[in-house]
Design a protein around this motif. Structure first.
Motif, mmCIF file in Angstrom:
data_model
loop_
_atom_site.group_PDB
_atom_site.id
_atom_site.type_symbol
_atom_site.label_atom_id
_atom_site.label_comp_id
_atom_site.label_asym_id
_atom_site.label_seq_id
_atom_site.Cartn_x
_atom_site.Cartn_y
_atom_site.Cartn_z
ATOM 1 N N ALA A 289 0.829 -1.202 0.000
ATOM 2 C CA ALA A 289 0.000 0.000 0.000
ATOM 3 C C ALA A 289 0.865 1.255 0.000
ATOM 4 N N GLY A 290 0.321 2.338 -0.536
ATOM 5 C CA GLY A 290 1.047 3.602 -0.531
ATOM 6 C C GLY A 290 0.349 4.643 -1.375
ATOM 7 N N VAL A 291 1.082 5.718 -1.660
ATOM 8 C CA VAL A 291 0.584 6.825 -2.477
ATOM 9 C C VAL A 291 1.390 6.883 -3.763
ATOM 10 N N VAL A 292 0.710 7.004 -4.881
ATOM 11 C CA VAL A 292 1.399 7.085 -6.170
ATOM 12 C C VAL A 292 2.167 8.400 -6.232
ATOM 13 N N MET A 293 3.477 8.296 -6.318
ATOM 14 C CA MET A 293 4.340 9.476 -6.326
ATOM 15 C C MET A 293 4.548 10.016 -7.726
ATOM 16 N N ASP A 294 4.634 9.117 -8.706
ATOM 17 C CA ASP A 294 4.893 9.556 -10.076
ATOM 18 C C ASP A 294 4.478 8.448 -11.033
ATOM 19 N N VAL A 295 4.057 8.847 -12.224
ATOM 20 C CA VAL A 295 3.684 7.907 -13.278
ATOM 21 C C VAL A 295 4.331 8.344 -14.578
ATOM 22 N N GLU A 296 5.043 7.441 -15.227
ATOM 23 C CA GLU A 296 5.529 7.630 -16.596
ATOM 24 C C GLU A 296 4.711 6.693 -17.472
ATOM 25 N N ASN A 297 3.984 7.244 -18.436
ATOM 26 C CA ASN A 297 2.980 6.463 -19.141
ATOM 27 C C ASN A 297 3.067 6.584 -20.655
ATOM 28 N N ASP A 298 4.077 7.308 -21.178
ATOM 29 C CA ASP A 298 4.042 7.727 -22.576
ATOM 30 C C ASP A 298 5.189 7.231 -23.445
ATOM 31 N N TYR A 299 6.049 6.396 -22.921
ATOM 32 C CA TYR A 299 7.112 5.834 -23.754
ATOM 33 C C TYR A 299 6.577 4.656 -24.557
ATOM 34 N N PHE A 300 7.135 4.457 -25.751
ATOM 35 C CA PHE A 300 6.609 3.387 -26.597
ATOM 36 C C PHE A 300 7.701 2.598 -27.303
ATOM 37 N N LYS A 301 8.976 2.823 -26.948
ATOM 38 C CA LYS A 301 10.068 2.103 -27.593
ATOM 39 C C LYS A 301 10.917 1.383 -26.547
ATOM 40 N N ASN A 302 11.731 0.451 -27.034
ATOM 41 C CA ASN A 302 12.667 -0.243 -26.153
ATOM 42 C C ASN A 302 13.959 -0.516 -26.912
ATOM 43 N N GLY A 303 15.015 -0.824 -26.183
ATOM 44 C CA GLY A 303 16.299 -1.152 -26.785
ATOM 45 C C GLY A 303 17.346 -1.321 -25.713
ATOM 46 N N TYR B 167 -2.961 7.350 -10.866
ATOM 47 C CA TYR B 167 -2.475 8.689 -11.177
ATOM 48 C C TYR B 167 -1.715 9.240 -9.970
ATOM 49 N N PRO B 168 -0.819 10.206 -10.179
ATOM 50 C CA PRO B 168 -0.058 10.758 -9.062
ATOM 51 C C PRO B 168 -0.972 11.329 -7.984
ATOM 52 N N GLY B 169 -0.661 10.987 -6.746
ATOM 53 C CA GLY B 169 -1.454 11.426 -5.605
ATOM 54 C C GLY B 169 -2.512 10.430 -5.180
ATOM 55 N N MET B 170 -2.736 9.397 -5.964
ATOM 56 C CA MET B 170 -3.767 8.401 -5.661
ATOM 57 C C MET B 170 -3.281 7.439 -4.584
ATOM 58 N N ARG B 171 -4.136 7.130 -3.637
ATOM 59 C CA ARG B 171 -3.841 6.126 -2.612
ATOM 60 C C ARG B 171 -4.193 4.744 -3.171
ATOM 61 N N VAL B 172 -3.264 3.801 -3.055
ATOM 62 C CA VAL B 172 -3.512 2.438 -3.527
ATOM 63 C C VAL B 172 -3.304 1.467 -2.380
ATOM 64 N N GLU B 173 -3.983 0.348 -2.452
ATOM 65 C CA GLU B 173 -3.856 -0.704 -1.465
ATOM 66 C C GLU B 173 -3.050 -1.856 -2.047
ATOM 67 N N GLY C 260 0.201 -14.897 -7.624
ATOM 68 C CA GLY C 260 -0.598 -13.782 -7.154
ATOM 69 C C GLY C 260 -1.450 -14.185 -5.966
ATOM 70 N N LEU C 261 -1.473 -13.344 -4.923
ATOM 71 C CA LEU C 261 -2.203 -13.640 -3.696
ATOM 72 C C LEU C 261 -3.331 -12.642 -3.480
ATOM 73 N N THR C 262 -4.307 -13.025 -2.733
ATOM 74 C CA THR C 262 -5.448 -12.144 -2.472
ATOM 75 C C THR C 262 -5.363 -11.494 -1.101
ATOM 76 N N THR C 263 -4.510 -12.003 -0.219
ATOM 77 C CA THR C 263 -4.424 -11.489 1.155
ATOM 78 C C THR C 263 -3.474 -10.313 1.220
ATOM 79 N N GLU C 264 -3.908 -9.214 1.849
ATOM 80 C CA GLU C 264 -3.027 -8.060 2.042
ATOM 81 C C GLU C 264 -2.152 -8.308 3.247
ATOM 82 N N LEU C 265 -0.829 -8.294 3.015
ATOM 83 C CA LEU C 265 0.113 -8.608 4.085
ATOM 84 C C LEU C 265 0.907 -7.416 4.559
ATOM 85 N N SER C 266 1.027 -6.366 3.745
ATOM 86 C CA SER C 266 1.997 -5.307 4.055
ATOM 87 C C SER C 266 1.367 -3.935 3.966
ATOM 88 N N ARG C 267 1.942 -3.020 4.737
ATOM 89 C CA ARG C 267 1.522 -1.623 4.741
ATOM 90 C C ARG C 267 2.727 -0.740 4.491
#
Length: 310
Positions: free
Chosen positions: A192-206, A241-247, A303-310
């Motif tokens: 769990a935490g708060v989204v600090m930053d999102v990079e969502n627009d890159y489309f290449k790799n190498g 999105y940045p600022g969003m709280r996630v579990e 993948g697990l369904t139980t929340e273990l960490s904060r």
């Protein structure tokens, strides 16, 4: 007569991408725009090269005789900023520079001021700054158990673990794992935490050096000040999105093949700021029984369904 000159530099500049849309109106005229046409309009689109954007600014206020400086931080989490003179003549700062400041999100209070050392002589100066994400006082909780960042009921294999030969050599990535995932596989929050930053627009790799900073990613700030990084994600498929709280266990995005990568996978690491340097720290995933287990190459994560960490 007094002269004051500045140089304001930001050394970290993420980027955002745009699309070019091409469509023909009812009169047969072609249009080219970066705005998506309305619903029902047929169009062609092409991804454009990313353009730089900034998250941190050094800003001036005060008077001509005593300019004062603040930092504006648009990340949703703290940063550490080091400010120094690159040139100065008969100028002094209070507090003296170079100096490091911890800046929370938003605009800081006045951090320092500059004046002439002698009022009988002209004075001038230039400044530069650099910053690192995170509070240097943060201490990662070593007893935290992380959920595997994968969809409940699914299993994926770790291909590169701590100190991996291919790309886990540097301080930021030494304690990181790469998880073999097809493109567009759901990625879930390991803690769990708060989204600090999102990079969502890159489309290449190498494998060229330039791609090391060009991966789509999500950075989540935890309550202990550590930060989880989920990297090489798919283009424009972040679910947060940045600022969003996630579990823990929440869907945050989809895996991809962007940035410094030879194939589709998820790169996961936990980092802290140590001395103006992002440093990865060891962590443990919950195994099928919920017990802590150090990641190893070849290990399968469920993948697990139980929340273990904060």
């Amino acid at each position: 007569m007094k002269y004051i000159f500045f140089i304001l530099l930001s050394l970290t500049m993420p980027v955002s991408a745009k699309k070019l849309y091409k469509y023909q109106d009812e009169n047969g005229h072609w249009h080219y725009t970066d705005q998506k046409p309305g619903e029902g309009q047929e169009y062609e689109s092409r991804q454009l090269k990313s353009e730089p954007k900034r998250h941190v600014w050094l800003e001036k206020s005060g008077t001509r005789d005593k300019p004062e400086f603040t930092i504006r931080n648009t990340y949703y989490g703290p940063i550490e900023v080091e400010i120094s003179f690159t040139e100065r003549q008969n100028a002094r700062a209070e507090p003296e520079l170079p100096h490091r400041f911890v800046v929370e999100p938003g605009a800081s209070d006045t951090l320092f001021s500059v004046t002439g050392a002698s009022r009988f002589e002209s004075w001038r100066f230039t400044l530069q700054y650099r910053y690192t994400l995170g509070d240097p006082a943060a201490k990662h909780r070593a007893d935290t158990v992380y959920l595997p960042p994968v969809e409940p009921g699914k299993r994926f294999r770790i291909t590169q673990a701590f100190g991996g030969d291919f790309s886990h050599h540097d301080e930021q990535n030494h304690y990181a794992v790469d998880i073999d995932m097809p493109i567009d596989t759901p990625v879930h929050a390991a803690r769990a935490g708060v989204v600090m930053d999102v990079e969502n627009d890159y489309f290449k790799n190498g494998t060229e050096r330039a791609y090391k900073s060009r991966a789509n990613s999500i950075r989540i700030l935890h309550v202990d000040g550590s930060m989880a990084v989920y990297a090489h994600l798919a283009l424009e498929k972040a679910q947060v999105y940045p600022g969003m709280r996630v579990e823990a266990g929440q869907l945050i995005g989809y895996s991809g093949n962007t940035g410094f990568s030879t194939g589709p996978h998820l790169h996961f690491a936990v980092q802290v700021n140590r001395g103006m340097q992002l440093s990865s720290v060891p962590f443990k995933f919950a195994n099928d029984n919920g017990a802590p287990s150090e990641p190893r190459a070849g290990m399968w994560l469920s993948g697990l369904t139980t929340e273990l960490s904060r």
